[in-house]
Design a protein around this motif. Structure first.
Motif, PDB file in Angstrom:
ATOM      1  N   THR A   1       7.902 -17.212  11.940  1.00  0.00           N
ATOM      2  CA  THR A   1       7.734 -18.482  12.945  1.00  0.00           C
ATOM      3  C   THR A   1       9.198 -19.462  12.724  1.00  0.00           C
ATOM      4  O   THR A   1       9.657 -19.645  13.808  1.00  0.00           O
ATOM      5  CB  THR A   1       6.709 -19.198  12.554  1.00  0.00           C
ATOM      6  N   VAL A   2       9.348 -19.652  11.657  1.00  0.00           N
ATOM      7  CA  VAL A   2      10.636 -20.469  11.461  1.00  0.00           C
ATOM      8  C   VAL A   2      11.761 -19.570  11.649  1.00  0.00           C
ATOM      9  O   VAL A   2      12.764 -20.375  12.216  1.00  0.00           O
ATOM     10  CB  VAL A   2      10.540 -21.220  10.139  1.00  0.00           C
ATOM     11  N   GLY A   3      11.898 -18.491  10.942  1.00  0.00           N
ATOM     12  CA  GLY A   3      12.979 -17.798  11.003  1.00  0.00           C
ATOM     13  C   GLY A   3      13.562 -17.382  12.514  1.00  0.00           C
ATOM     14  O   GLY A   3      14.844 -17.257  12.710  1.00  0.00           O
ATOM     15  N   SER A   4      12.746 -17.229  13.161  1.00  0.00           N
ATOM     16  CA  SER A   4      12.909 -16.611  14.712  1.00  0.00           C
ATOM     17  C   SER A   4      13.438 -18.082  15.491  1.00  0.00           C
ATOM     18  O   SER A   4      14.197 -17.897  16.140  1.00  0.00           O
ATOM     19  CB  SER A   4      11.852 -15.916  15.413  1.00  0.00           C
ATOM     20  N   GLY A   5      12.772 -18.984  15.132  1.00  0.00           N
ATOM     21  CA  GLY A   5      13.291 -20.402  15.506  1.00  0.00           C
ATOM     22  C   GLY A   5      14.717 -20.611  15.135  1.00  0.00           C
ATOM     23  O   GLY A   5      15.618 -21.204  15.983  1.00  0.00           O
TER      24      GLY A   5
ATOM     25  N   PRO B   1      10.657 -27.447  16.110  1.00  0.00           N
ATOM     26  CA  PRO B   1      10.557 -28.654  15.141  1.00  0.00           C
ATOM     27  C   PRO B   1      11.296 -28.349  13.612  1.00  0.00           C
ATOM     28  O   PRO B   1      12.204 -29.125  13.124  1.00  0.00           O
ATOM     29  CB  PRO B   1       9.438 -29.311  15.069  1.00  0.00           C
ATOM     30  N   THR B   2      10.490 -27.145  12.936  1.00  0.00           N
ATOM     31  CA  THR B   2      10.969 -26.955  11.674  1.00  0.00           C
ATOM     32  C   THR B   2      12.385 -26.604  11.676  1.00  0.00           C
ATOM     33  O   THR B   2      13.308 -26.638  10.778  1.00  0.00           O
ATOM     34  CB  THR B   2       9.831 -25.978  11.031  1.00  0.00           C
ATOM     35  N   ALA B   3      12.569 -25.603  12.598  1.00  0.00           N
ATOM     36  CA  ALA B   3      13.771 -24.586  12.684  1.00  0.00           C
ATOM     37  C   ALA B   3      15.020 -25.728  13.041  1.00  0.00           C
ATOM     38  O   ALA B   3      16.230 -25.894  12.285  1.00  0.00           O
ATOM     39  CB  ALA B   3      13.878 -23.801  13.726  1.00  0.00           C
TER      40      ALA B   3
ATOM     41  N   VAL C   1      13.820 -19.025   4.601  1.00  0.00           N
ATOM     42  CA  VAL C   1      12.788 -19.477   5.498  1.00  0.00           C
ATOM     43  C   VAL C   1      11.599 -18.413   5.334  1.00  0.00           C
ATOM     44  O   VAL C   1      10.714 -18.154   6.204  1.00  0.00           O
ATOM     45  CB  VAL C   1      12.823 -19.774   6.876  1.00  0.00           C
ATOM     46  N   MET C   2      11.551 -17.647   4.050  1.00  0.00           N
ATOM     47  CA  MET C   2      10.351 -16.765   3.789  1.00  0.00           C
ATOM     48  C   MET C   2       9.349 -17.309   3.426  1.00  0.00           C
ATOM     49  O   MET C   2       8.129 -16.674   3.667  1.00  0.00           O
ATOM     50  CB  MET C   2      10.964 -15.946   2.847  1.00  0.00           C
ATOM     51  N   GLY C   3       9.115 -18.374   2.935  1.00  0.00           N
ATOM     52  CA  GLY C   3       7.853 -18.985   2.056  1.00  0.00           C
ATOM     53  C   GLY C   3       7.527 -18.362   0.981  1.00  0.00           C
ATOM     54  O   GLY C   3       8.037 -17.237   0.726  1.00  0.00           O
ATOM     55  N   GLY C   4       6.621 -18.898   0.250  1.00  0.00           N
ATOM     56  CA  GLY C   4       6.096 -18.397  -1.060  1.00  0.00           C
ATOM     57  C   GLY C   4       7.146 -18.310  -2.388  1.00  0.00           C
ATOM     58  O   GLY C   4       8.287 -18.728  -1.873  1.00  0.00           O
ATOM     59  N   LEU C   5       6.689 -18.314  -3.464  1.00  0.00           N
ATOM     60  CA  LEU C   5       7.606 -18.297  -4.686  1.00  0.00           C
ATOM     61  C   LEU C   5       8.498 -17.272  -4.964  1.00  0.00           C
ATOM     62  O   LEU C   5       9.686 -17.060  -5.250  1.00  0.00           O
ATOM     63  CB  LEU C   5       6.731 -18.761  -5.816  1.00  0.00           C
ATOM     64  N   HIS C   6       7.787 -15.980  -4.633  1.00  0.00           N
ATOM     65  CA  HIS C   6       8.333 -14.665  -5.059  1.00  0.00           C
ATOM     66  C   HIS C   6       8.510 -13.764  -3.923  1.00  0.00           C
ATOM     67  O   HIS C   6       7.293 -13.276  -3.432  1.00  0.00           O
ATOM     68  CB  HIS C   6       7.898 -14.235  -6.404  1.00  0.00           C
ATOM     69  N   PRO C   7       9.508 -13.340  -3.549  1.00  0.00           N
ATOM     70  CA  PRO C   7      11.100 -13.408  -4.175  1.00  0.00           C
ATOM     71  C   PRO C   7      11.993 -14.572  -3.547  1.00  0.00           C
ATOM     72  O   PRO C   7      12.839 -14.391  -4.182  1.00  0.00           O
ATOM     73  CB  PRO C   7      11.643 -11.938  -3.700  1.00  0.00           C
ATOM     74  N   ALA C   8      11.337 -15.400  -2.975  1.00  0.00           N
ATOM     75  CA  ALA C   8      12.207 -16.299  -2.421  1.00  0.00           C
ATOM     76  C   ALA C   8      13.062 -17.213  -3.651  1.00  0.00           C
ATOM     77  O   ALA C   8      14.240 -17.508  -3.552  1.00  0.00           O
ATOM     78  CB  ALA C   8      11.302 -17.699  -1.784  1.00  0.00           C
ATOM     79  N   TYR C   9      12.465 -17.250  -4.869  1.00  0.00           N
ATOM     80  CA  TYR C   9      13.277 -18.000  -5.956  1.00  0.00           C
ATOM     81  C   TYR C   9      14.183 -17.040  -6.511  1.00  0.00           C
ATOM     82  O   TYR C   9      15.227 -17.430  -6.570  1.00  0.00           O
ATOM     83  CB  TYR C   9      12.021 -18.172  -7.067  1.00  0.00           C
ATOM     84  N   GLU C  10      13.965 -15.832  -6.856  1.00  0.00           N
ATOM     85  CA  GLU C  10      14.915 -15.092  -7.116  1.00  0.00           C
ATOM     86  C   GLU C  10      16.112 -14.790  -6.107  1.00  0.00           C
ATOM     87  O   GLU C  10      17.243 -14.893  -6.669  1.00  0.00           O
ATOM     88  CB  GLU C  10      14.361 -13.665  -7.612  1.00  0.00           C
ATOM     89  N   PHE C  11      15.934 -14.620  -5.010  1.00  0.00           N
ATOM     90  CA  PHE C  11      16.656 -14.536  -4.056  1.00  0.00           C
ATOM     91  C   PHE C  11      17.795 -15.632  -3.821  1.00  0.00           C
ATOM     92  O   PHE C  11      18.909 -15.683  -3.878  1.00  0.00           O
ATOM     93  CB  PHE C  11      16.352 -14.279  -2.383  1.00  0.00           C
TER      94      PHE C  11
END
Ligand code: HSE
Length: 378
Positions: free
Chosen positions: A11-15, A300-302, A74-84
């Protein structure tokens, strides 16, 4: 030309992609140069997308591309967002995010890496969606000691409660509506059990105090136990019930909770309805300041994410200082001593108590045989 990447095409990434494309001139005016999306990272296939060549499933394409200076996570979640995120910051790229779970959990470490690498780690979209609140709190209110923050920080639960109050809708129907409109988290438990609001008040509290306020240590209640009887009782008592992220700051200590609170109709927060968020911040010099707007949703978030990308382009060589450090010792005040008034719902009537500690509240609830006890936001 600033080349950027987007990680997560939900949702946010496409925005974010759409705003960069549709508002290209406005973005360029503000950033001082054109901004172009070079990669979109997502594990799914988007073969029908008009720019399908932008998609990659390999984060290394972004990490190893020296042309890419700013990345939106804007992937959300902890993993792999943290490592990336960590790899990107270590590679000298600025990262901006809407991921409150990541900022609340690993923000201290990621901010330290950004400082060491002289790049930006910005997170305006992590609290309040499109509402500017992170920058105003960090910069515009920098002359104040912040004494209190009380915020409606979760659009999904505000939407649900509003539907229960105004349309007598069941909790389940209102939740399905919120999910259909793209407000809810992938796992709505994070919304309705208060964890999303908890992460957001942890972020605001960390900014206000300058040190990490651990979200794991904030007492958190959601709205799952709120019934239509509680709604009627609140109405009869001249107010509404809202899920509030609450923090008070005194003598270097923080008291914080997330819980449904009873709010009198005179209070500004009582009129924050639907999916909107409202954040009331009190500073010792400025007094009360209210931030209001769309707290969730695609554009709004984007909007806040892209603004952080613009800021990262502008501040490519001199990073923006927004964040906090690790605390020395415990930052939390004694929660057992903290007093609130309570709206107690009994069989046939309700009453608002004097200020009580939690233990005193439990005793009073038993004495009155009350069905529910909801803290009052005074
Ligand atoms: N699920 C969140 C909300 C999205 O409803 O507020 C924005 O953080």
């Amino acid at each position: 030309m600033a080349k950027v990447a987007i990680m997560g095409y939900g949702t946010v990434g496409s925005g974010v992609y759409e705003i960069i494309k549709d508002n290209a001139c406005r973005v360029a005016e503000n950033a001082g140069e054109m901004m172009e999306t070079k990669y979109i990272l997502d594990i799914r296939d988007f073969d029908d997308h008009p720019e399908k060549h932008l998609f990659t499933k390999d984060v290394n394409d972004i990490i190893n591309d020296d042309e890419v200076s700013v990345v939106a996570e804007v992937m959300g979640g902890l993993h792999p967002a943290y490592e990336f995120t960590k790899s990107l910051l270590l590679a000298g790229k600025s990262v901006v995010t809407s991921n409150k779970e990541l900022v609340a959990t690993y923000g201290t470490e990621l901010l330290a890496i950004a400082e060491e690498k002289n790049v930006n780690y910005l997170f305006e979209a992590s609290v309040g969606g499109g509402i500017p609140v992170i920058r105003p709190l960090s910069r515009c209110l920098a002359a104040n000691n912040i004494t209190r923050i009380a915020g409606i920080l979760n659009g999904t639960t505000n939407y649900i409660l509003y539907q229960m109050f105004t349309n007598n809708k069941s909790f389940e129907t209102a939740l399905s509506d919120a999910q259909a409109k793209g407000y809810a988290e992938r796992n709505p438990a994070a919304d309705i059990e208060g964890h999303d609001a908890c992460r957001k008040i942890a972020i605001l509290s960390s900014l206000a105090s300058g040190v990490e306020v651990d979200c794991e240590k904030i007492a958190t209640e959601g709205i799952v136990d709120i019934t239509l009887d509680d709604v009627k009782c609140a109405e009869a008592a001249g107010g509404v019930i809202k899920l509030i992220g609450y923090a008070e700051f005194e003598d270097g200590k923080v008291y914080s909770h997330v819980a449904p609170m009873f709010i009198k109709n005179e209070n500004m927060l009582s009129g924050i309805n639907d999916v909107y968020n409202g954040i009331l911040i009190t500073g010792d010099a400025v007094g009360d300041v209210m931030f209001y707007g769309a707290g969730a949703g695609k554009l709004p978030t984007a909007s806040a994410v892209v603004a952080d990308m613009v800021d990262s382009v502008i501040h490519a060589s001199r990073r923006k200082i927004i964040g906090w450090k690790k605390p020395e010792g415990d930052v939390f005040a004694d929660a057992a001593a903290k007093k609130f008034r309570y709206l107690m719902r009994c069989e046939l009537n309700s009453t608002i108590t004097e200020p009580l500690t939690m233990a005193e509240c439990d005793a009073m609830k038993e004495k009155l045989n009350a069905k529910s006890a909801i803290r009052v936001l005074d």
